[in-house]
Design an enzyme around this catalytic site. Structure first.
Site, PDB file in Angstrom:
ATOM      1  N   ASP A   1     -12.249  11.443   4.403  1.00  0.00           N
ATOM      2  CA  ASP A   1     -10.885  10.810   4.676  1.00  0.00           C
ATOM      3  C   ASP A   1     -11.060  11.018   6.632  1.00  0.00           C
ATOM      4  O   ASP A   1     -11.187  11.774   6.230  1.00  0.00           O
ATOM      5  CB  ASP A   1      -9.886  12.257   3.790  1.00  0.00           C
ATOM      6  CG  ASP A   1      -8.685  11.345   4.156  1.00  0.00           C
ATOM      7  OD1 ASP A   1      -8.580   9.847   3.934  1.00  0.00           O
ATOM      8  OD2 ASP A   1      -7.825  12.278   3.659  1.00  0.00           O
ATOM      9  N   HIS A   2     -10.075  10.510   6.635  1.00  0.00           N
ATOM     10  CA  HIS A   2      -9.746  10.479   7.957  1.00  0.00           C
ATOM     11  C   HIS A   2     -10.473  11.235   9.726  1.00  0.00           C
ATOM     12  O   HIS A   2      -9.936  11.675  10.432  1.00  0.00           O
ATOM     13  CB  HIS A   2      -7.801  10.608   8.031  1.00  0.00           C
ATOM     14  CG  HIS A   2      -6.959  10.840   7.733  1.00  0.00           C
ATOM     15  ND1 HIS A   2      -6.439   9.327   8.277  1.00  0.00           N
ATOM     16  CD2 HIS A   2      -6.575  10.336   6.380  1.00  0.00           C
ATOM     17  CE1 HIS A   2      -4.839   9.106   7.327  1.00  0.00           C
ATOM     18  NE2 HIS A   2      -5.829   9.679   6.987  1.00  0.00           N
TER      19      HIS A   2
ATOM     20  N   HIS B   1       2.076  10.154   4.742  1.00  0.00           N
ATOM     21  CA  HIS B   1       2.079  11.408   3.829  1.00  0.00           C
ATOM     22  C   HIS B   1       2.923  12.485   3.552  1.00  0.00           C
ATOM     23  O   HIS B   1       4.075  12.614   4.261  1.00  0.00           O
ATOM     24  CB  HIS B   1       0.914  11.703   5.377  1.00  0.00           C
ATOM     25  CG  HIS B   1      -0.390  11.123   5.185  1.00  0.00           C
ATOM     26  ND1 HIS B   1      -0.177  10.591   6.277  1.00  0.00           N
ATOM     27  CD2 HIS B   1      -1.479  10.190   4.311  1.00  0.00           C
ATOM     28  CE1 HIS B   1      -2.198  10.009   6.645  1.00  0.00           C
ATOM     29  NE2 HIS B   1      -2.449  10.219   5.099  1.00  0.00           N
TER      30      HIS B   1
ATOM     31  N   ALA C   1      -0.084   8.865  -0.973  1.00  0.00           N
ATOM     32  CA  ALA C   1       0.659   8.594  -2.855  1.00  0.00           C
ATOM     33  C   ALA C   1       1.247   9.188  -3.591  1.00  0.00           C
ATOM     34  O   ALA C   1       2.080   8.634  -4.537  1.00  0.00           O
ATOM     35  CB  ALA C   1      -0.481   7.288  -3.741  1.00  0.00           C
TER      36      ALA C   1
ATOM     37  N   VAL D   1      -4.542  10.797  -2.689  1.00  0.00           N
ATOM     38  CA  VAL D   1      -3.537  11.679  -3.657  1.00  0.00           C
ATOM     39  C   VAL D   1      -3.979  12.915  -2.644  1.00  0.00           C
ATOM     40  O   VAL D   1      -4.967  13.794  -2.436  1.00  0.00           O
ATOM     41  CB  VAL D   1      -3.652  11.581  -4.731  1.00  0.00           C
ATOM     42  CG1 VAL D   1      -2.076  12.483  -5.296  1.00  0.00           C
ATOM     43  CG2 VAL D   1      -2.863  10.567  -5.612  1.00  0.00           C
TER      44      VAL D   1
ATOM     45  N   HIS E   1      -2.409   5.264   1.168  1.00  0.00           N
ATOM     46  CA  HIS E   1      -2.660   6.386   1.779  1.00  0.00           C
ATOM     47  C   HIS E   1      -1.353   6.674   1.162  1.00  0.00           C
ATOM     48  O   HIS E   1      -0.461   6.143   1.161  1.00  0.00           O
ATOM     49  CB  HIS E   1      -3.157   6.777   3.325  1.00  0.00           C
ATOM     50  CG  HIS E   1      -4.259   6.753   3.198  1.00  0.00           C
ATOM     51  ND1 HIS E   1      -5.036   6.955   3.970  1.00  0.00           N
ATOM     52  CD2 HIS E   1      -4.916   5.219   3.320  1.00  0.00           C
ATOM     53  CE1 HIS E   1      -6.225   7.456   4.236  1.00  0.00           C
ATOM     54  NE2 HIS E   1      -6.311   6.328   3.588  1.00  0.00           N
TER      55      HIS E   1
HETATM   56  P1  13P Z   1      -0.292  12.529   0.254  1.00  0.00           P
HETATM   57  O1  13P Z   1      -0.551  13.841   0.624  1.00  0.00           O
HETATM   58  O2  13P Z   1       0.995  12.207   0.163  1.00  0.00           O
HETATM   59  O3  13P Z   1      -0.621  12.825  -1.473  1.00  0.00           O
HETATM   60  O4  13P Z   1      -1.023  11.590   1.024  1.00  0.00           O
HETATM   61  C1  13P Z   1      -2.522  11.729   0.808  1.00  0.00           C
HETATM   62  C2  13P Z   1      -4.092  11.125   1.946  1.00  0.00           C
HETATM   63  O5  13P Z   1      -2.972   9.587   2.071  1.00  0.00           O
HETATM   64  C3  13P Z   1      -4.890  11.040   2.164  1.00  0.00           C
HETATM   65  O6  13P Z   1      -5.606  10.523   3.314  1.00  0.00           O
END
Ligand code: 13P
Length: 283
Positions: free
Chosen positions: A85-86, A184, A214, A235, A212
């Site tokens: 992720d990211h 986020h 959610a 999430v 992203h």
């Molecule tokens: P949240 O923390 O709002 O669920 O976002 C998670 C996210 O987008 C991880 O990349």
């Protein structure tokens, strides 16, 4: 079972065709990995992504967390992908691909458009050599990925549908994360997505979309996104909050005997419960 090679992308595209979404759950440590895997095992029909990425690497260390997530996925009967992720760094992308990640996100959303294209194109080239699929991002999300900051989407650049079409054509990415009012973390005021914009992006772009941020999103917003081509939902905060509340509840009982295992177990079970609820919603 780890969804290696074409199986990973097939899971994403099948969800897209069916109007469902794969959950991408962020994992930080042993208990969150185990909690997510247990939720996936309880819903064997639905693939799940364990997201062990840049933020969690800072806590657990990259190699230990990569190995933990991959081992857990390989030894489970559930259908699991392991996703970066990211990812902002090509060396990190390569390290994850070499370790066996089934997909990676290259996040060049902070860069000028042309630089985001170049960076994403290179990530796609590297991923292809390993049979992994790639998510990229266009537009930018407000908020912190690891701590809720009550962020607001006001002022954050949203994804432009025409630019999104050009971006996907130029880079060859398999999935596109969009900014349509999502943020986020949790927010004091309910988030309303720009569903009109999301429909226009879907029309313009031939690949599944990713949402992203959610956590805390109302169900009508979530379902509205699924109807408009969102086939992966990230999430994190929702699982973090469930885990922490369970730990808080357990602490008074655990402290007298320094029963650390009961605290970790409570956190892990709460992650499973929250993840299971979300898997049901997305399917
Ligand atoms: P949240 O923390 O709002 O669920 O976002 C998670 C996210 O987008 C991880 O990349």
């Amino acid at each position: 079972m780890l969804l290696t090679g074409p199986a990973g992308l097939t899971a994403l595209n099948t969800a897209y065709d069916d109007g469902r979404a794969l959950p991408g759950f962020v994992a930080y440590n042993l208990e969150t990995v185990q909690g997510i895997v247990a939720a996936a095992e309880a819903a064997p029909a639905h693939p799940v992504l364990i997201q062990a990425g840049a933020g969690p690497f800072r806590h657990a260390g990259r190699d230990p967390l990569m190995r933990l997530a991959l081992d857990a996925a390989r030894s489970s009967p559930a259908r699991l992908g392991v996703h970066l992720d990211h990812g902002r760094d090509l060396d990190e992308i390569t390290a994850c691909l070499e370790a066996g990640y089934t997909s990676v996100m290259i996040d060049g959303s902070h860069l000028p458009f042309a630089d985001n294209i170049s960076l994403t194109r290179e990530a796609v080239r590297r991923a292809r050599d390993h049979g992994a699929w790639v998510e990229a991002e266009l537009g930018a999300l407000a908020g912190d990925e690891d701590v809720s900051t009550n962020a607001t989407a006001v002022g954050a650049p949203m994804t432009d549908p025409a630019q999104a079409a050009e971006f996907v054509a130029e880079t060859g990415v398999d999935a596109l994360a969009v900014a349509v009012g999502n943020v986020h973390g949790f927010t004091a005021h309910p988030v309303r997505l720009d569903l009109t914009r999301l429909s226009a992006i879907r029309e313009a772009v031939p690949v599944p979309l990713v949402l992203h941020g959610a956590s805390g999103l109302a169900e009508d917003q979530l379902l509205g996104a699924l109807k408009r081509g969102v086939a992966k939902i990230n999430v994190n905060a929702e699982l973090r909050r469930a885990c922490l509340r369970a730990v808080q509840d357990e602490l008074p009982t655990a402290l007298p005997g320094s029963d650390v295992v009961s605290v970790w177990r409570a956190g892990r079970d709460a992650v499973t419960e929250a993840a299971s609820r979300i898997i049901t919603q997305l399917n």
